[in-house]
Design a protein around this motif. Structure first.
Motif, mmCIF file in Angstrom:
data_model
loop_
_atom_site.group_PDB
_atom_site.id
_atom_site.type_symbol
_atom_site.label_atom_id
_atom_site.label_comp_id
_atom_site.label_asym_id
_atom_site.label_seq_id
_atom_site.Cartn_x
_atom_site.Cartn_y
_atom_site.Cartn_z
ATOM 1 N N GLU A 23 0.850 -1.188 0.000
ATOM 2 C CA GLU A 23 0.000 0.000 0.000
ATOM 3 C C GLU A 23 0.884 1.236 0.000
ATOM 4 O OE1 GLU A 23 -3.303 2.277 2.795
ATOM 5 O OE2 GLU A 23 -2.552 0.313 3.407
ATOM 6 N N ASP A 24 0.634 2.132 -0.937
ATOM 7 C CA ASP A 24 1.331 3.415 -1.003
ATOM 8 C C ASP A 24 0.627 4.354 -0.028
ATOM 9 O OD1 ASP A 24 2.444 5.872 -1.615
ATOM 10 O OD2 ASP A 24 2.293 5.610 -3.784
ATOM 11 N N LEU A 25 1.313 4.731 1.038
ATOM 12 C CA LEU A 25 0.679 5.495 2.115
ATOM 13 C C LEU A 25 0.466 6.968 1.796
ATOM 14 C CD1 LEU A 25 2.554 3.915 5.154
ATOM 15 C CD2 LEU A 25 0.235 3.425 4.361
ATOM 16 N N THR A 26 1.288 7.534 0.899
ATOM 17 C CA THR A 26 1.205 8.976 0.637
ATOM 18 C C THR A 26 0.897 9.329 -0.803
ATOM 19 O OG1 THR A 26 3.576 9.142 0.203
ATOM 20 C CG2 THR A 26 2.851 9.487 2.489
ATOM 21 N N GLY A 27 0.905 8.345 -1.686
ATOM 22 C CA GLY A 27 0.687 8.613 -3.100
ATOM 23 C C GLY A 27 1.961 8.982 -3.843
ATOM 24 N N GLY A 28 3.066 9.108 -3.113
ATOM 25 C CA GLY A 28 4.335 9.475 -3.732
ATOM 26 C C GLY A 28 5.211 8.292 -4.085
ATOM 27 N N GLY A 29 4.827 7.097 -3.655
ATOM 28 C CA GLY A 29 5.573 5.895 -3.984
ATOM 29 C C GLY A 29 6.797 5.630 -3.132
ATOM 30 N N ASP A 30 7.042 6.465 -2.122
ATOM 31 C CA ASP A 30 8.236 6.240 -1.299
ATOM 32 C C ASP A 30 7.922 5.939 0.163
ATOM 33 O OD1 ASP A 30 7.390 8.796 -0.708
ATOM 34 O OD2 ASP A 30 9.405 9.670 -0.703
ATOM 35 N N HIS A 31 6.658 6.021 0.556
ATOM 36 C CA HIS A 31 6.206 5.651 1.899
ATOM 37 C C HIS A 31 5.223 4.497 1.730
ATOM 38 C CE1 HIS A 31 7.843 9.585 2.761
ATOM 39 N NE2 HIS A 31 7.743 9.337 4.060
ATOM 40 N N LEU A 32 5.655 3.303 2.115
ATOM 41 C CA LEU A 32 4.870 2.114 1.835
ATOM 42 C C LEU A 32 4.536 1.321 3.096
ATOM 43 C CD1 LEU A 32 6.976 0.790 -1.189
ATOM 44 C CD2 LEU A 32 4.918 2.216 -1.284
ATOM 45 N N SER A 33 3.405 0.643 3.028
ATOM 46 C CA SER A 33 3.040 -0.353 4.017
ATOM 47 C C SER A 33 3.019 -1.684 3.277
ATOM 48 C CB SER A 33 1.659 -0.045 4.597
ATOM 49 O OG SER A 33 1.262 -1.073 5.477
ATOM 50 N N VAL A 34 3.778 -2.650 3.794
ATOM 51 C CA VAL A 34 3.908 -3.938 3.127
ATOM 52 C C VAL A 34 3.582 -5.057 4.111
ATOM 53 C CG1 VAL A 34 5.488 -5.493 1.918
ATOM 54 C CG2 VAL A 34 5.676 -3.024 1.562
ATOM 55 N N HIS A 67 11.520 5.403 1.073
ATOM 56 C CA HIS A 67 11.997 6.233 2.167
ATOM 57 C C HIS A 67 11.513 5.728 3.521
ATOM 58 C CE1 HIS A 67 13.246 9.837 4.285
ATOM 59 N NE2 HIS A 67 12.039 9.934 4.784
ATOM 60 N N ALA A 68 10.274 5.245 3.553
ATOM 61 C CA ALA A 68 9.682 4.730 4.794
ATOM 62 C C ALA A 68 8.949 3.436 4.486
ATOM 63 C CB ALA A 68 8.724 5.757 5.404
ATOM 64 N N LEU A 69 9.123 2.453 5.363
ATOM 65 C CA LEU A 69 8.524 1.152 5.142
ATOM 66 C C LEU A 69 7.905 0.637 6.438
ATOM 67 C CD1 LEU A 69 8.139 -1.304 3.224
ATOM 68 C CD2 LEU A 69 10.349 -2.132 4.040
ATOM 69 N N ALA A 70 6.574 0.519 6.437
ATOM 70 C CA ALA A 70 5.865 -0.119 7.540
ATOM 71 C C ALA A 70 5.705 -1.573 7.132
ATOM 72 C CB ALA A 70 4.511 0.534 7.766
ATOM 73 N N LEU A 71 6.228 -2.490 7.941
ATOM 74 C CA LEU A 71 6.302 -3.888 7.542
ATOM 75 C C LEU A 71 5.589 -4.790 8.531
ATOM 76 C CD1 LEU A 71 7.532 -5.921 5.566
ATOM 77 C CD2 LEU A 71 9.650 -5.798 6.868
ATOM 78 N N ASN A 72 4.782 -5.692 7.983
ATOM 79 C CA ASN A 72 4.095 -6.693 8.781
ATOM 80 C C ASN A 72 4.388 -8.053 8.148
ATOM 81 O OD1 ASN A 72 2.389 -8.040 10.542
ATOM 82 N ND2 ASN A 72 0.581 -7.647 9.316
ATOM 83 N N THR A 73 4.939 -8.975 8.928
ATOM 84 C CA THR A 73 5.254 -10.304 8.421
ATOM 85 C C THR A 73 4.544 -11.368 9.257
ATOM 86 O OG1 THR A 73 7.253 -10.395 9.781
ATOM 87 C CG2 THR A 73 7.513 -9.648 7.516
#
Length: 77
Positions: A23-34, A67-73
């Motif tokens: 999921e792109d959190l900001t629409g800019g493609g560099d802050h993601l939730s995976v 730039h930022a990655l929120a990660l859930n495994t």
């Protein structure tokens, strides 16, 4: 900036059985939730699980395309 499909592809190259949601959190493609679900995580600590994913995204993180990655495994249920 990185496209979610590129992230998904990089992770599934390293973890072929992985089910990946990006999921792109900001629409800019560099802050993601995976979110990554893989049997390869079985028996590993959360830190080791995250290290596997970070390794798969090494070049994207190093270049700051991510730039930022929120990660859930997790392992499959």
């Amino acid at each position: 900036m990185v496209h979610p499909d590129q992230v998904r592809s990089a992770i599934t190259q390293a973890l072929p059985d992985a089910v990946v949601a990006v999921e792109d959190l900001t629409g800019g493609g560099d802050h993601l939730s995976v979110s990554v679900v893989s049997a390869a995580f079985a028996g590993l600590s959360r830190v080791k699980q995250h290290q596997l994913v970070y390794g798969a995204l090494r070049s994207e993180l190093a270049s700051e395309a991510i730039h930022a990655l929120a990660l859930n495994t997790s392992v499959p249920a």
